[in-house]
Structure formats: C-alpha cells, structure tokens
Scaffold this motif. Sequence first.
Motif, PDB file in Angstrom:
ATOM      1  N   GLY A 184      69.628  29.178  64.881  1.00  0.00           N
ATOM      2  CA  GLY A 184      69.720  27.836  64.298  1.00  0.00           C
ATOM      3  C   GLY A 184      68.797  27.600  63.121  1.00  0.00           C
ATOM      4  O   GLY A 184      68.221  28.530  62.545  1.00  0.00           O
ATOM      5  N   LYS A 185      68.601  26.330  62.788  1.00  0.00           N
ATOM      6  CA  LYS A 185      67.859  25.955  61.583  1.00  0.00           C
ATOM      7  C   LYS A 185      66.357  25.824  61.805  1.00  0.00           C
ATOM      8  O   LYS A 185      65.574  25.935  60.867  1.00  0.00           O
ATOM      9  CB  LYS A 185      68.405  24.620  61.041  1.00  0.00           C
ATOM     10  N   LEU A 186      65.939  25.520  63.051  1.00  0.00           N
ATOM     11  CA  LEU A 186      64.520  25.280  63.321  1.00  0.00           C
ATOM     12  C   LEU A 186      63.936  26.371  64.212  1.00  0.00           C
ATOM     13  O   LEU A 186      64.651  27.022  64.977  1.00  0.00           O
ATOM     14  CB  LEU A 186      64.333  23.914  63.990  1.00  0.00           C
ATOM     15  N   VAL A 187      62.604  26.547  64.142  1.00  0.00           N
ATOM     16  CA  VAL A 187      61.915  27.546  64.963  1.00  0.00           C
ATOM     17  C   VAL A 187      62.000  27.144  66.435  1.00  0.00           C
ATOM     18  O   VAL A 187      61.805  25.980  66.785  1.00  0.00           O
ATOM     19  CB  VAL A 187      60.431  27.655  64.529  1.00  0.00           C
ATOM     20  N   MET A 188      62.305  28.114  67.303  1.00  0.00           N
ATOM     21  CA  MET A 188      62.409  27.861  68.746  1.00  0.00           C
ATOM     22  C   MET A 188      61.014  27.752  69.373  1.00  0.00           C
ATOM     23  O   MET A 188      60.124  28.541  69.082  1.00  0.00           O
ATOM     24  CB  MET A 188      63.181  29.002  69.418  1.00  0.00           C
ATOM     25  N   SER A 189      60.844  26.752  70.220  1.00  0.00           N
ATOM     26  CA  SER A 189      59.646  26.617  71.062  1.00  0.00           C
ATOM     27  C   SER A 189      60.166  26.276  72.448  1.00  0.00           C
ATOM     28  O   SER A 189      60.375  25.101  72.761  1.00  0.00           O
ATOM     29  CB  SER A 189      58.738  25.495  70.556  1.00  0.00           C
ATOM     30  N   ARG A 190      60.390  27.275  73.284  1.00  0.00           N
ATOM     31  CA  ARG A 190      61.096  27.029  74.545  1.00  0.00           C
ATOM     32  C   ARG A 190      60.352  27.623  75.743  1.00  0.00           C
ATOM     33  O   ARG A 190      59.794  28.715  75.672  1.00  0.00           O
ATOM     34  CB  ARG A 190      62.512  27.599  74.477  1.00  0.00           C
ATOM     35  N   LEU A 191      60.356  26.848  76.820  1.00  0.00           N
ATOM     36  CA  LEU A 191      59.808  27.296  78.096  1.00  0.00           C
ATOM     37  C   LEU A 191      60.955  27.665  79.026  1.00  0.00           C
ATOM     38  O   LEU A 191      61.890  26.876  79.196  1.00  0.00           O
ATOM     39  CB  LEU A 191      58.985  26.171  78.738  1.00  0.00           C
ATOM     40  N   ILE A 192      60.899  28.867  79.616  1.00  0.00           N
ATOM     41  CA  ILE A 192      61.845  29.221  80.687  1.00  0.00           C
ATOM     42  C   ILE A 192      61.104  29.021  81.994  1.00  0.00           C
ATOM     43  O   ILE A 192      60.155  29.748  82.313  1.00  0.00           O
ATOM     44  CB  ILE A 192      62.311  30.686  80.608  1.00  0.00           C
ATOM     45  N   GLN A 193      61.508  28.025  82.726  1.00  0.00           N
ATOM     46  CA  GLN A 193      60.878  27.738  84.016  1.00  0.00           C
ATOM     47  C   GLN A 193      61.803  28.251  85.115  1.00  0.00           C
ATOM     48  O   GLN A 193      62.968  27.849  85.194  1.00  0.00           O
ATOM     49  CB  GLN A 193      60.655  26.236  84.151  1.00  0.00           C
ATOM     50  N   GLY A 194      61.317  29.167  85.924  1.00  0.00           N
ATOM     51  CA  GLY A 194      62.148  29.721  86.984  1.00  0.00           C
ATOM     52  C   GLY A 194      61.305  30.204  88.138  1.00  0.00           C
ATOM     53  O   GLY A 194      60.187  30.696  87.939  1.00  0.00           O
ATOM     54  N   ASP A 195      61.804  30.067  89.329  1.00  0.00           N
ATOM     55  CA  ASP A 195      61.069  30.477  90.514  1.00  0.00           C
ATOM     56  C   ASP A 195      60.813  31.980  90.487  1.00  0.00           C
ATOM     57  O   ASP A 195      61.452  32.737  89.756  1.00  0.00           O
ATOM     58  CB  ASP A 195      61.873  30.109  91.773  1.00  0.00           C
ATOM     59  N   VAL A 196      59.878  32.422  91.304  1.00  0.00           N
ATOM     60  CA  VAL A 196      59.581  33.841  91.440  1.00  0.00           C
ATOM     61  C   VAL A 196      60.866  34.597  91.792  1.00  0.00           C
ATOM     62  O   VAL A 196      61.592  34.206  92.700  1.00  0.00           O
ATOM     63  CB  VAL A 196      58.533  34.047  92.569  1.00  0.00           C
ATOM     64  N   GLY A 197      61.171  35.652  91.031  1.00  0.00           N
ATOM     65  CA  GLY A 197      62.347  36.469  91.329  1.00  0.00           C
ATOM     66  C   GLY A 197      63.657  35.929  90.799  1.00  0.00           C
ATOM     67  O   GLY A 197      64.726  36.436  91.132  1.00  0.00           O
ATOM     68  N   SER A 198      63.609  34.892  89.937  1.00  0.00           N
ATOM     69  CA  SER A 198      64.859  34.288  89.451  1.00  0.00           C
ATOM     70  C   SER A 198      65.467  35.050  88.270  1.00  0.00           C
ATOM     71  O   SER A 198      66.572  34.747  87.845  1.00  0.00           O
ATOM     72  CB  SER A 198      64.619  32.823  89.057  1.00  0.00           C
ATOM     73  N   GLY A 199      64.735  36.032  87.729  1.00  0.00           N
ATOM     74  CA  GLY A 199      65.289  36.851  86.650  1.00  0.00           C
ATOM     75  C   GLY A 199      64.972  36.350  85.256  1.00  0.00           C
ATOM     76  O   GLY A 199      65.810  36.402  84.360  1.00  0.00           O
ATOM     77  N   LYS A 200      63.726  35.861  85.060  1.00  0.00           N
ATOM     78  CA  LYS A 200      63.310  35.387  83.732  1.00  0.00           C
ATOM     79  C   LYS A 200      63.135  36.560  82.765  1.00  0.00           C
ATOM     80  O   LYS A 200      63.432  36.454  81.580  1.00  0.00           O
ATOM     81  CB  LYS A 200      61.991  34.616  83.843  1.00  0.00           C
TER      82      LYS A 200
END
Length: 686
Positions: A275-291
């Motif tokens: 996209g047009k803007l810089v990504m600033s993203r958090l992936i929140q996932g439980d232990v073992g969820s495949g982050k």
Amino acid sequence: MNEQSEIRNLKGIGAKTEELFHKMGIFTIGDLLRYYPRGYDVYEEPVSVGELEEGKISTVKGVIYGRVQVGGGKRMQITTAYVKDLTGTLKVIWFRMPFLRNTLKQGMPVIIRGRVVSKKDQLIMEHPELFSPPDSYDKKCGTLQPIYPLTAGMTNNAVAKAVKGAMEYLDLVSDDLPKDLRLRYHLAEYNYAIRGIHFPLDKAEFYHARERLVFEEFLVFVLALRRTRERNERAENGFVIKRRSEIDRFLANLPYELTGAQKRVWEQIQEEMCGKLVMSRLIQGDVGSGKTIVALLALLLAALNGYQGAMMAPTEVLAKQHYESIIEMLEKYQIPVKTELLTGSMTAKEKREAYQRIAAGEVQIVLGTNALIQEKVEYQNLALVVTDEQHRFGVRQREALAGKGQIPHILVMSATPIPRTLAIILYGDLDISVIDELPANRLPIKNCVVDTSYRPTAYRFMQKQVAEGRQCYVICPMVEESEAMDAENVLDYAQLLQSEMGDKIRIAALHGRMKQAEKDEIMGAFAKNEIQVLVSTTVIEVGINVPNATVIMVENAERFGLAQLHQLRGRVGRGRYQSYCIFMSGSKTKETKKRLEILNKSNDGFFIANEDLKLRGPGDLFGIRQSGLMDFRIGDVFQDSELLKKAGEASGEILREDPLLEGEKYKLLGEKLAAYISGNNLETTL
C-alpha cells in the motif's frame, strides 16, 4: 537537596553503600524515590485460631496453654508452646530462642504473628513475632512496612532508612499533573503519593498513592505512543512491493493449510506492504497459534521483491532455531532467497563478514538478536523489521535501521493475551491483528492443579516421561533462598531434584543472573536433549522452542499471575507428543484455588486474561506483579486495567487541548514526556 542530587549526599551512605545502590540502578535521589517497594508486610487485625489458613501470615490473640518446652540439638534449639483461644489451640515453634521458656508462662495473654504451615495435618505457626502485653501490638496494627527488591549485601532496612532520609531533606517537587486533571480523575498530589507509596499509614493511603503513580506512568507512556503514531502515520511507503506467485506456490506445498485466522492476517499484511503508507502492525496470537509462519511470509514478500527483511529474537538460541528452520524451508521448497544469522556471540571475523554480505545486499533475510541494530550493521535496502513485544522500536530506531533508505515496515509479534480494549491503548502506535485459532494438529495440553503433597508423584511422572525420551521444565519463583519468602528456589531445587532422580538424568539450573553466554549454552544443550530436566526462573518464558519437552511443573504457582502462568505453559505442547502442565501451589486458600482453577479448565489465553481481570480486587495490589508486560516501574496492565483506560482517555483530552504540551499548564508534563522519549524506554525498547 533535589531529585537530581546524587545518592551519596544522603547521610550514612558511604562508598560501599553507594556502590550497592548503583547496582540496583539508583544513582540520584529521584531514582531512590522511584524505587518502589515490591510488596508490604501488612499488620492485620488478629483472627481466631479457628479462622487460620495454611500458607498465610496471620495474627492470633490468645493465652499460653500448658508448659513451654525446649528441644532439638545445640545447633538448633526449638522452643514449642501452645496458644489457645475460644475456637481452638495452635502449636507454635521458635528457632534458637530457648529463653522464651522462662518468659512465657501458662495463662499469659499474648499476640503472635507469623506464617501458618501444615505438618502432619496439623497447623503450626513457625517463628512468629511475639507481642506481650497484647496492647503492644496496637502501635503496629493496620500499618504497612515496605519490602524492597534487594541486591546481595543490601538490607531492606538500609533502603527504607535512605528513603526516609531523602524525604526529610528533599524540597517539595512541583507536580507534573495540573490540579484540574488530578481532581477530574481523583488523583493524589505527587509529594503525598511518593510518601504514601513508601510509608503508607494505612491501606487507604497506599491505594490512593499507588493509583496516582500508576496513572502518571501510564499517561506518559500513552502520550509517547501517540507521538510515535503521529510520525508513523505521515510516513509514506517508499518500497515498491507486489504480491508474488512464489509465495502462493509455497503455501500450496506446505504439509498443512493455514488456519482461517492466519490467512486473514496474512492478507492484511500483504495489503499494507503493497500500500501507500508504512505498515506498523501487531500480530497478537496465543501461544502456538502460528504467528511465526505468517512473519516468515512477510519476510519472503520483502525478499522476493528485491528488498531485505530482518527478524529479531529475544535469545540467541531462538534466533538460531529460526535461522535453521527458515533455511530448511527455503531449500526444501526451492525459494531463491539467502539468509544470514547475526548474534552477539559470533567472533569479530564472523561478524565482519556478515556485515559485508548484508551491506552488499547478498542476503535478503537477516535473523538475530540485538546485534541486528548495532551501529556497524548497514542494510542495503531494509524494507521490513519483525520483532517480538520485547523489542518494539521508536521512530529514531526505525530511521537508524533504514540508514539512508526509507523507513521500514514494522511487524510486532505478541503471545501475551491482552484483552482488546487494553491492547488498543497499549499498542497505540500499531494496528492490531489477532490470530484467534489454533492449528488443527495441536494436542491440547493436559493440566492439573495440586498441592505440595503431590510432588513425589510429579517426580515419578517426569522420570517416566524422560525414560520415554521426553524432557521437562520445572519453574521456581526465586534464584536463591530468601528469609523473607518461603518459596522454592532454583539453585537448591536443582540439587534436590538431582538427588531424587539420580545421575542418569541430567538436570541443570537456569536463571536471569547468569551471563547471556551461559544461558545460551544451557538452553542450547536442552534443545539438543543433552539436558533432560531444566529447573528455571521465568527467564524461560521467552526462551526456546523445544518440541520434545512435554512436562512443565510450576512450583509456588500462587506467586505468579495467570497471564504469566499461561505464557510459561506455552513452553510445552509444541510437538507431536501429548504435553502436561502441573501447577503446584504452596497455598490452600480459597482465592488461590479459584484463580488456578481457571488455568486448569482452559488453554485459551484470551479467556484466561479476561477471567483474571474479573477476579481482581484491591487486595491483589499487595501481591507480586501479574504480567511483567512492558516493564512498567509500578503499573501492571492487567490489575490496573481501569487506570490504563483512564490514562488513555486523559491523553486524548490533553492532546486536544495542547497538542505540543508547550503551554504553562502542561509544561512540566511535556518536559517529562520529552525526557521519557529521548532517554527512556520508548526509543530503546518500544
């Protein structure tokens, strides 16, 4: 004397004591005043013998019943007495105090205060404080005595004395928060709060003081995040990134299919990176969820578009594991991307050669620890930085990482199950994605909550697992034995366990005071199954991925927060074998049982976090920190969730009124914010 004055200016602090304070991170009077107690010894109203609960420090009022006896050997004389009231009789023992036989007479009224333990189904109070006549307890009843975190050679009394001395000579400090803000949120004045947090006259004063200091800590943090967000939102995406068919083929060839949640989050990442803007993203996932696999896809997207991606891990062992597994995948699926490992323990020559390859753009994915952001590392065209929640970056760090190039995309991974309402405030500079499904092939961990009588059975179970080729963790809350706390400790426990299990099973101890190289060596040996049982403090919480580990036993589970216990449980259940978690509690109180039962019933981190919030009451504030998340000095995002929400609300009001905090009203708060951003956590660990 002011907050900038050096600690040595206090009366009674010589060169040796000053050095000990420096070890504790205390250099100035301000540092000392913000060195808050880790807990309090609370002198409660006496209870009856019939109301006593095992594991609690309690006060009892009664009379001496029968003869006082002295037994044991010369080295350890034990004085035994019985205290009786209308509800029952309590056995009391003192160590090395034989003179009490001449002091305590039958029928004599006393008040005693100490920890109650159970031995052979009988409640006993061990080595209590003695108050005789009973009215001598009146002076202490209702008071709270501070208990400070200490270093070897320092005493609690020395810290308390220094704090009292500082308060006596310190000029009143101007309050950072304007009066109308304090009144709106019912907050104490700063000087009152500092006195109240160290030496509260009663619980009410403690709560009022702590509430003010937690609110301010959260407020400055949230304001700093909003500043960061404003700068990030203006950053345009300087990388020309397009979706790649190689990644689709890679996903089609994997032996498993991504979950619906993983696919959803991967789509969000692709959309932003293209996209047009810089990504600033958090992936929140439980232990073992495949982050991790989702993060790898993002790294591949950057690499296949001709850019570089860097992924930072909290430990060298984990960085090496990521490196090896990614190389294996790239070779297996014939993806033309080269990787590099960069860690602190590499030789100067190895680092120099790695720097050259990175700077020349010969490698597209770089994995490592803090070494990734050292000044000597120059990236040719860094487009993506992947970190965990312990290594979040401020704007200046992004710019430093990018060098002369563009500001890179940021992807932060978190396994801490924070309720969404809190996450939005805490990660105010990041957009949030949640992976809320576990892969279908994961076997649920089997849990049990037991008391210490189950320990021999637990040992036999662990021996059986080791005999089948598996490995085990044992978690203890302390490194060394402490007189102040009756808790299992790592060093003694490892020796005891070795004698219980025999020489054929290799057992090792791991704790945070070890040097990083020593920790990495032990964790590496555990990963290779050269160590079968690892006795550790919570340093293992972000340790390594050992699919062969199937048992984790947490001693003194009542001393940990539920969120932290859930994180620890995530060390097992990572492979194809059935895994087990044993929560061993040294307390039999109803509150403890109720809390731990939540973990027993569920492996869902988000459910646990929400249930934990529901159970919280004011009394929890006297316990240990519940999460350790974000490393706040006094606040805790779980137990202080309401204050965090209020700080988030207040930050919005302040920025609407004075966006730059330059007016007279918010001048002091603005100065504190500027100091925090430039010299504190935001630019180094956020």
